[in-house]
Each structure stands twice: as structure tokens, then as C-alpha cells.
Design an enzyme around this catalytic site. Structure first.
Site, PDB file in Angstrom:
ATOM      1  N   GLU A  56      64.495  95.065  60.922  1.00  0.00           N
ATOM      2  CA  GLU A  56      64.010  93.930  61.423  1.00  0.00           C
ATOM      3  C   GLU A  56      62.832  93.827  62.414  1.00  0.00           C
ATOM      4  O   GLU A  56      62.065  92.896  62.601  1.00  0.00           O
ATOM      5  CB  GLU A  56      65.006  93.261  62.365  1.00  0.00           C
ATOM      6  N   ALA A 116      69.348  93.179  65.322  1.00  0.00           N
ATOM      7  CA  ALA A 116      70.909  93.329  65.355  1.00  0.00           C
ATOM      8  C   ALA A 116      71.438  93.023  63.974  1.00  0.00           C
ATOM      9  O   ALA A 116      70.733  92.355  63.234  1.00  0.00           O
ATOM     10  CB  ALA A 116      71.650  92.309  66.367  1.00  0.00           C
ATOM     11  N   ARG A 130      68.334  80.146  62.918  1.00  0.00           N
ATOM     12  CA  ARG A 130      69.681  79.990  62.862  1.00  0.00           C
ATOM     13  C   ARG A 130      70.075  78.755  62.579  1.00  0.00           C
ATOM     14  O   ARG A 130      70.269  77.954  63.345  1.00  0.00           O
ATOM     15  CB  ARG A 130      70.202  80.774  64.337  1.00  0.00           C
ATOM     16  N   GLU A 138      65.475  86.296  57.246  1.00  0.00           N
ATOM     17  CA  GLU A 138      64.731  87.601  57.719  1.00  0.00           C
ATOM     18  C   GLU A 138      63.294  87.505  57.279  1.00  0.00           C
ATOM     19  O   GLU A 138      62.429  88.339  58.203  1.00  0.00           O
ATOM     20  CB  GLU A 138      65.724  88.733  57.338  1.00  0.00           C
ATOM     21  N   GLU A 196      69.074  98.438  61.645  1.00  0.00           N
ATOM     22  CA  GLU A 196      68.808  97.196  62.080  1.00  0.00           C
ATOM     23  C   GLU A 196      67.429  97.079  62.569  1.00  0.00           C
ATOM     24  O   GLU A 196      66.607  96.305  62.375  1.00  0.00           O
ATOM     25  CB  GLU A 196      69.823  96.436  62.716  1.00  0.00           C
TER      26      GLU A 196
END
Length: 194
Positions: A97, A76, A64, A145, A93
Site C-alpha cells: 500500500e 493496513a 471506503r 487500492e 501491507e
């Protein structure tokens, strides 16, 4: 104390982008004076506490940039598909993910992630009856990702990670604590997805 409606007298757009907008508002206070408040208007998000048959939860760890760290989080994402039902967004999601499909979804909680300046609300679902996405149907991850680490933790260990400061993402903290509490109450606190 009597109820008072805070009125926005003026709104100035500071930034408008594809994910969020930033405004400066002039707002009336209960005593009649006005204040300036900056607001980040966000699309909102959905997330998933995915719990398997032996009480393990799937967490993802990804970079992040805003905090310059790799954080443990729940699967999420943004509510960025027009007309998509929230539970379908959560399922998308989870598949993208964590490479998982859930046979059952329940509504866990709704969170205002930072209401002092943001409109963002995330709806968190509990997903159970999990199966893997077939290898040929898996989503090809890109950017941050592409570096996602997927790991399973016992739910109680994940809660302990919250209290040790190892999980700090607000949605993950709220979702894990809510899931543990719901489990301890025999799932009586869960709500229908709609």
C-alpha cells in the site's frame, strides 16, 4: 460485585462470507435473564505506523464504500494469509500500500475496533528504518487500492489532523496517538513484535 460468566446459550448464523460471519447469540446476563446480541466475527487485521528519520509518518487515502468517503488511514489489511506471522502481514501491507520496506518493527498497540458488535482486533506496529520498494518489485494495486493516495505528514501534524476531525479511521487515530506518545517517552512503551 462477583464475577459472572456470560454464557452463549444459542447461536444462529445470519451470514457467512470470506471476510466475516454474522451471528445472533442468546446470552445470559448477570441477573439471570437472557438477551440477543448480534456479533460480526472478523479475521482481524494488522497495520503500520511507518515513521521516517525526520519524524514523518506515511498515510494512505482510499475510498471506503461503507462510509462513502475517502479516508486517511495507516497502511493496513486483513489477516487473510494462513500461518502468516502478524509482523510479516504488516510488512506485506506496508509494501503493497505504501511501497515501503522497514528495517525495524516494534509492537505499538492492539485495538478492538468496535467491541460492541465485532470481534475484530487490529495489531499496530511501528515501522522505522524505511526504504522504498524497488520500482520493479512494486505490488500492482487493483479496485479501491488502485486509487490509493500516499502522502507523508509530520507526526505532530497527523495528530493535529486527528483532533481537527480530518482523520477518523479508528486504527489510524489509535496508532498515531500511540506513536506520538511512544516517541515522547523515548520509545520506552514499545514491545517486541512477538
Amino acid at each position: 460485585m462477583t464475577a459472572f460468566a456470560h454464557e452463549t446459550l444459542e447461536r444462529t448464523t445470519r451470514y457467512a462470507g470470506p471476510i466475516f460471519q454474522v451471528y445472533s447469540d442468546e446470552v445470559t446476563m448477570a441477573d439471570g435473564h437472557t438477551v440477543k446480541r448480534d456479533v460480526v466475527e472478523n479475521l482481524g487485521a494488522v497495520g503500520v505506523v511507518a515513521l521516517d528519520d525526520v519524524d514523518r509518518v506515511v498515510l494512505i487515502r482510499q475510498y471506503r464504500h461503507a462510509v462513502g468517503q475517502r479516508l486517511w488511514e495507516l497502511p493496513a489489511g486483513l489477516r487473510d494469509v494462513d500461518g502468516e506471522a502478524l509482523v510479516r502481514g504488516a510488512a506485506r501491507e506496508l509494501a503493497e500500500e505504501a511501497d515501503l520496506i522497514a528495517g525495524r518493527y516494534d509492537l505499538l498497540i492492539d485495538l478492538h475496533t468496535s467491541p460492541g458488535f465485532s470481534t475484530e482486533v487490529i495489531r499496530l506496529f511501528l515501522a522505522r528504518s524505511l526504504t522504498p520498494v524497488p520500482s520493479g518489485d512494486r505490488f500492482e494495486r487493483a479496485d479501491e487500492e488502485a486509487e490509493i493516495e500516499v502522502a507523508w505528514f509530520d507526526l505532530d501534524e497527523a495528530v493535529a489532523m486527528v483532533f481537527r476531525g480530518e482523520i477518523t479511521n479508528a486504527a489510524a487515530v489509535g496508532g498515531l496517538l500511540a506513536a506520538a506518545r511512544a516517541r515522547d517517552e523515548g520509545w520506552a512503551t514499545l514491545r517486541p513484535v512477538d
